[in-house]
Scaffold this motif. Sequence first.
Motif, short mmCIF file in Angstrom:
data_model
loop_
_atom_site.label_atom_id
_atom_site.label_comp_id
_atom_site.label_asym_id
_atom_site.label_seq_id
_atom_site.Cartn_x
_atom_site.Cartn_y
_atom_site.Cartn_z
N ALA A 38 0.83 -1.20 0.00
CA ALA A 38 0.00 0.00 0.00
C ALA A 38 0.86 1.25 0.00
N GLY A 39 1.98 1.22 0.67
CA GLY A 39 2.86 2.38 0.71
C GLY A 39 3.64 2.58 -0.57
N VAL A 40 3.85 1.55 -1.32
CA VAL A 40 4.65 1.62 -2.53
C VAL A 40 3.80 1.82 -3.77
N GLY A 41 2.51 1.71 -3.65
CA GLY A 41 1.60 1.69 -4.79
C GLY A 41 1.83 2.75 -5.84
N SER A 42 1.82 4.02 -5.46
CA SER A 42 1.92 5.10 -6.43
C SER A 42 3.27 5.09 -7.14
N GLY A 43 4.36 4.96 -6.39
CA GLY A 43 5.70 4.94 -6.99
C GLY A 43 5.89 3.75 -7.91
N ASN A 44 5.31 2.62 -7.52
CA ASN A 44 5.41 1.42 -8.33
C ASN A 44 4.64 1.59 -9.63
N THR A 45 3.46 2.19 -9.56
CA THR A 45 2.64 2.41 -10.76
C THR A 45 3.37 3.32 -11.74
N THR A 46 3.94 4.39 -11.23
CA THR A 46 4.63 5.33 -12.13
C THR A 46 5.84 4.68 -12.78
N SER A 47 6.54 3.83 -12.06
CA SER A 47 7.69 3.15 -12.68
C SER A 47 7.22 2.16 -13.74
N LEU A 48 6.10 1.48 -13.49
CA LEU A 48 5.56 0.57 -14.51
C LEU A 48 5.08 1.34 -15.74
N LEU A 49 4.44 2.49 -15.52
CA LEU A 49 3.98 3.30 -16.65
C LEU A 49 5.16 3.79 -17.48
N THR A 50 6.20 4.24 -16.81
CA THR A 50 7.39 4.71 -17.53
C THR A 50 8.04 3.57 -18.30
N ALA A 51 8.12 2.40 -17.68
CA ALA A 51 8.71 1.24 -18.36
C ALA A 51 7.88 0.82 -19.56
N ALA A 52 6.58 1.05 -19.50
CA ALA A 52 5.69 0.67 -20.60
C ALA A 52 5.73 1.67 -21.75
N GLY A 53 6.30 2.84 -21.52
CA GLY A 53 6.41 3.82 -22.59
C GLY A 53 5.53 5.05 -22.43
N PHE A 54 4.84 5.16 -21.30
CA PHE A 54 4.06 6.38 -21.05
C PHE A 54 5.02 7.56 -20.89
N ARG A 55 4.56 8.73 -21.32
CA ARG A 55 5.37 9.94 -21.21
C ARG A 55 4.82 10.83 -20.11
N ALA A 56 5.70 11.37 -19.28
CA ALA A 56 5.30 12.29 -18.22
C ALA A 56 5.13 13.68 -18.81
N ARG A 57 3.99 14.27 -18.56
CA ARG A 57 3.69 15.61 -19.08
C ARG A 57 3.19 16.49 -17.94
N THR A 58 3.68 17.74 -17.91
CA THR A 58 3.18 18.72 -16.97
C THR A 58 2.17 19.59 -17.71
N PRO A 59 0.94 19.70 -17.19
CA PRO A 59 -0.07 20.50 -17.89
C PRO A 59 0.32 21.98 -17.87
N GLN A 60 0.49 22.58 -19.05
CA GLN A 60 0.91 23.98 -19.14
C GLN A 60 -0.23 24.93 -19.49
N PRO A 61 -0.87 24.79 -20.66
CA PRO A 61 -1.95 25.74 -21.00
C PRO A 61 -3.14 25.58 -20.05
N PRO A 62 -3.95 26.63 -19.93
CA PRO A 62 -5.11 26.56 -19.03
C PRO A 62 -6.07 25.41 -19.36
N GLN A 63 -6.22 25.09 -20.64
CA GLN A 63 -7.12 23.99 -21.02
C GLN A 63 -6.60 22.66 -20.48
N GLN A 64 -5.30 22.43 -20.59
CA GLN A 64 -4.71 21.20 -20.06
C GLN A 64 -4.83 21.16 -18.54
N GLN A 65 -4.66 22.30 -17.89
CA GLN A 65 -4.77 22.35 -16.43
C GLN A 65 -6.19 22.04 -15.97
N GLN A 66 -7.19 22.47 -16.75
CA GLN A 66 -8.59 22.16 -16.41
C GLN A 66 -8.86 20.66 -16.55
N ILE A 67 -8.37 20.09 -17.63
CA ILE A 67 -8.55 18.64 -17.85
C ILE A 67 -7.84 17.87 -16.75
#
Length: 135
Positions: free
Chosen positions: A27-56
């Motif tokens: 339970a304590g490792v869940g979020s960090g483990n998920t992000t490492s699996l997503l990165t290993a699978a090829g997901f890209r980390a994006r920071t929402p910049q424009p206001p439309q992306q921030q709303q979504i």
Amino acid sequence: MKTQQSQLNVILIFAAAVTALFVAGCAGVGSGNTTSLLTAAGFRARTPQPPQQQQIYAALPPYQVHRATVKGKTFYVYKDEKAGIAYVGREQEYQRYHQLAVQQQIAQNYYMAAEMDRAAAFGWYGAWGPRAFWW
């Protein structure tokens, strides 16, 4: 007969304690483990910049993979609220993520079974358990 029953009770209590510790650790490792699996699978980390992306981004529930369709294209998005980023991938990356998650779960199940077998062997075979000193 009473000795076997008491040994069985000790083993069951030990197995329950190990399982509880394992679940609490996961339970304590869940979020960090998920992000490492997503990165290993090829997901890209994006920071929402424009206001439309921030709303979504603000509308997404945190720490869950969600499917979204934009202009006929399917995307999968994971919101990491603590880091303030979203992991974005397509169908191929999502399938890879799912495959990696299943493989990791199988590996954890094998590890737990091996640990429980090892722990049970100490008492059953007298290798290191209290019976080694009493018999």
